[in-house]
Design a protein around this motif. Structure first.
Motif, short mmCIF file in Angstrom:
data_model
loop_
_atom_site.label_atom_id
_atom_site.label_comp_id
_atom_site.label_asym_id
_atom_site.label_seq_id
_atom_site.Cartn_x
_atom_site.Cartn_y
_atom_site.Cartn_z
N TYR A 93 0.81 -1.21 0.00
CA TYR A 93 0.00 0.00 0.00
C TYR A 93 0.85 1.27 0.00
N VAL A 94 2.06 1.21 0.54
CA VAL A 94 2.96 2.36 0.41
C VAL A 94 3.27 2.60 -1.07
N GLY A 95 3.54 1.51 -1.81
CA GLY A 95 3.80 1.63 -3.24
C GLY A 95 2.59 2.15 -4.00
N VAL A 96 1.39 1.64 -3.68
CA VAL A 96 0.17 2.06 -4.37
C VAL A 96 -0.11 3.53 -4.13
N LEU A 97 -0.05 3.97 -2.87
CA LEU A 97 -0.32 5.37 -2.56
C LEU A 97 0.75 6.29 -3.12
N SER A 98 2.00 5.81 -3.13
CA SER A 98 3.09 6.59 -3.73
C SER A 98 2.86 6.74 -5.23
N ALA A 99 2.38 5.68 -5.88
CA ALA A 99 2.09 5.75 -7.32
C ALA A 99 1.01 6.78 -7.60
N CYS A 100 -0.02 6.80 -6.78
CA CYS A 100 -1.10 7.80 -6.95
C CYS A 100 -0.55 9.21 -6.75
N SER A 101 0.34 9.36 -5.77
CA SER A 101 0.92 10.68 -5.49
C SER A 101 1.77 11.18 -6.65
N HIS A 102 2.67 10.34 -7.15
CA HIS A 102 3.56 10.76 -8.23
C HIS A 102 2.81 11.04 -9.54
N ALA A 103 1.68 10.36 -9.74
CA ALA A 103 0.92 10.54 -10.97
C ALA A 103 -0.23 11.54 -10.81
N GLY A 104 -0.41 12.08 -9.60
CA GLY A 104 -1.48 13.05 -9.37
C GLY A 104 -2.87 12.44 -9.41
N LEU A 105 -3.01 11.17 -9.03
CA LEU A 105 -4.30 10.48 -9.06
C LEU A 105 -4.98 10.63 -7.70
N LEU A 106 -5.56 11.79 -7.45
CA LEU A 106 -6.12 12.11 -6.14
C LEU A 106 -7.28 11.20 -5.77
N ASP A 107 -8.29 11.08 -6.64
CA ASP A 107 -9.47 10.28 -6.32
C ASP A 107 -9.10 8.82 -6.09
N GLU A 108 -8.23 8.26 -6.96
CA GLU A 108 -7.82 6.87 -6.82
C GLU A 108 -7.05 6.66 -5.50
N GLY A 109 -6.22 7.64 -5.16
CA GLY A 109 -5.46 7.54 -3.91
C GLY A 109 -6.36 7.53 -2.69
N LEU A 110 -7.39 8.38 -2.70
CA LEU A 110 -8.33 8.41 -1.58
C LEU A 110 -9.08 7.09 -1.46
N ARG A 111 -9.47 6.52 -2.60
CA ARG A 111 -10.17 5.23 -2.58
C ARG A 111 -9.27 4.12 -2.05
N CYS A 112 -8.00 4.09 -2.48
CA CYS A 112 -7.07 3.06 -2.02
C CYS A 112 -6.80 3.20 -0.52
N PHE A 113 -6.70 4.44 -0.03
CA PHE A 113 -6.46 4.68 1.39
C PHE A 113 -7.62 4.12 2.22
N ASP A 114 -8.84 4.38 1.77
CA ASP A 114 -10.02 3.85 2.47
C ASP A 114 -10.07 2.33 2.39
N ARG A 115 -9.71 1.79 1.23
CA ARG A 115 -9.74 0.33 1.05
C ARG A 115 -8.73 -0.35 1.97
#
Length: 605
Positions: free
Chosen positions: A340-362
């Protein structure tokens, strides 16, 4: 080893103990037909079968015969289906357990992941006046290495010498490994040197792993080269250590040559080696080569997925990282904190805000993984990059107080990007309250004051940093040319080609100026000082050196320990256009690949 993972040396086979006189009521010479009808313990497949066999041994009185009791103990403690609790009951039933029995219990405890339990048998062995042998010490030293228990390891080293096993190859290799895992590289080297001509591949493997574990990557590669020059065929363990070192140094050519050696030496590569190869290629900027190995793997584990997802994140491939994460879940693999550190980092580097919020909740709600400071840091970075500084601030306020240091620092860094001095000051005050401000925090705030032309505040912040004795870590950049790593620092005067490098940097500067480039500076530095510093930054010197020493059109790979600044980003993009080179830069956070003036980060870093 992969970062810090070593493949354990295979232990020698322990021969069964010599026959001892059994109790008087048991005959060692049972009729052949009684013994022939019993299944040998090592052929049993389940615990239930073993219990039935054990009952028959008891009925025939064989459980009291040392040779047969040893076979039962060995099967029960070392088999995949075995049970150490049951093995202990057999052990406690022995009237006079010997060296073989103690060795079996120590080894079995290690197999079942209980190094503390393994060490407990050793003093009991001494108390019963049972002599340890050359098989005992490798096992107890392995337990010390797993526990990183240096004090116990030193004592056992002394016992091994006292019992005359100081020069035993297996004991010596275990000492190298134990000291390495306890962070005592010098002791590992001393044990290695004392072996002289008795060194084996396992000796070299343990030593390279020790250096890799301590971050001595250059020395690890030197040792690996020395081993091959001595005519020894490197094993998978030493190659994993060398691949890990190549990854951390960005030594692509070295890593690629190790890959070739693996293909020549082994018909099939295990999952640890394959994952190490993926990690090396992705970390050296060859994303597609790493992905190609990943796609060809018949078996993948959570670590493999973690390496690929984190690698895609560093390359700014957020959507591909999320797809790999989805494939992992569909394949039945359970995600962990690192995934999940990798997934959230990927969202951060790519600017995927909505996807990052969903992954954090998941992560929190579906997979029940409590957020760590790293997870919060990724979320703060993601929200702050999207300009959601207020929301990021509120998220930090809701975090457990003990976890907020990294989050405030992340917010402070993001404020510099968005020019929000007010929030930056609040973040800095919170770091001060936690007594956690470092030199980078002071420099970020000082630069923001300078950009706002608040010169007195900028100077006061710098002065406070100096008064507290905080020093900024020196920046460096590495570049690999013809298989050798070259390291540069700002205003470097040590490199043997320094004159040619500075001349090249000067030429680069003038060609860029003809294209309209002007250097930006955010701190109050005098104009002449700015001009003197032009081209002196470590990354620019590394690029100049690479342009001088590589063929036209070849890719340049740079590794720097600092986060790339805006001015250096613009500079490198222009160099890639004017000199028609692809320039790959791995900074502290991610990769930047410049082609014809365009960076793969999309100016989002």
């Amino acid at each position: 080893m992969v970062g810090g993972l070593a493949l354990h040396q295979t232990q020698p086979f322990i021969p069964p103990p010599p026959s001892q006189n059994p109790p008087s009521h048991v005959s060692e010479h049972r009729p052949r037909e009684q013994l022939s009808c019993l299944t040998p313990p090592h052929q049993v497949k389940t615990m239930e079968e073993f219990k039935k066999l054990h009952a028959r041994f008891i009925k025939l009185g064989l459980d009291r015969v040392p040779r047969h009791a040893g076979d039962l103990l060995l099967a029960c403690s070392l088999s995949e289906w075995g049970s150490m609790d049951y093995a202990r009951s057999i052990f406690l039933g022995l009237d006079d357990p010997g060296t073989f029995d103690f060795n079996t219990m120590i080894r079995g405890s290690l197999v079942h992941g209980d190094p503390k339990g393994a060490l407990q048998f050793y003093p009991e062995m001494l108390q019963r006046d049972v002599e340890p042998d050359n098989f005992t010490f490798p096992f107890v030293l392995k337990a010390c290495s797993q526990l990183s228990d240096l004090a116990q390891g030193l004592q056992i080293h002394g016992h091994a010498a006292k019992h005359g096993f100081q020069c035993d190859v297996f004991v010596r290799n275990s000492l190298i490994n134990m000291y390495g895992k306890c962070g005592e590289v010098e002791r590992s080297c001393r044990a290695f040197e004392q072996m002289g001509s008795c060194r084996t591949v396992a000796s070299w493997s343990a030593l390279t792993a020790a250096h890799t574990r301590m971050g001595l990557w250059g020395k690890c590669l030197e040792l690996f080269a020395m081993m091959t020059r001595e005519g020894l065929r490197a094993d998978e363990s030493s190659m994993v250590s060398a691949l890990s070192s190549s990854k951390n140094l960005g030594a692509y050519d070295t890593g690629r040559s190790i890959h070739c050696s693996l293909l020549r030496s082994f018909t099939g590569l295990n999952i640890v080696v394959q994952t190490s190869l993926i990690d090396m290629y992705i970390s050296c900027g060859c994303l597609e080569k790493g992905i190609a190995i990943f796609e060809m793997m018949s078996e993948k584990n959570t670590w493999t997925y973690s390496v690929v997802i984190s690698g895609l994140a560093m390359h700014g491939e957020g959507e591909r990282a999320l797809q790999v994460f989805s494939d992992m879940l569909h394949g039945g693999h359970e995600p962990d904190e690192a995934i999940y550190v990798g997934v959230l980092s990927a969202c951060s580097h790519a600017g995927l805000l909505d996807e990052g919020l969903r992954c954090f909740d998941r992560m929190r709600l579906e997979h029940r993984i409590p957020p760590s400071p790293q997870h919060y840091g990724c979320m703060i970075d993601l929200m702050a990059r999207a300009g959601k500084l207020k929301e990021a601030y509120e998220l930090i306020e809701s975090m457990p107080a003990a976890q907020t240091e990294a989050a405030w620092r992340c917010l402070l860094s993001a404020c510099k990007t968005h020019g929000d001095l007010e929030v930056a000051e609040r973040a800095s005050r919170n770091l001060e309250e936690l007594n956690a401000r470092n030199s980078g925090d002071y420099i970020n705030l000082s630069n923001m004051y300078a950009e706002a032309k608040r010169w007195s505040d900028a100077a006061m912040t710098r002065r406070e940093m100096v008064d507290r004795g905080l020093v900024q870590a020196p920046g460096y950049s590495r570049v690999e040319v013809k298989g050798k790593m070259h390291t540069f620092v700002s205003n470097d005067k040590r490199h043997p080609q320094r004159r040619q490098v500075y001349e090249m940097a000067y030429q680069m500067e003038w060609q860029l100026r003809l294209e309209g480039y002007t250097r930006e500076a955010s701190v109050d530095v005098e104009e002449e000082e700015k001009r003197r510093m032009v081209g002196a930054e470590s990354q620019k010197l590394a690029i100049a050196f690479a342009l001088l020493n590589t063929s036209q059109g070849s890719r340049i790979r740079i590794i720097t320990n600092l986060r790339m600044g805006k001015e250096c980003h613009t500079y490198t993009a222009l160099v890639s256009t004017i000199f028609e080179r692809e320039i790959m830069v791995r900074d502290r956070n991610r990769f930047h690949c410049f082609r014809q003036g365009v960076c793969t980060c999309g100016d989002h870093w």
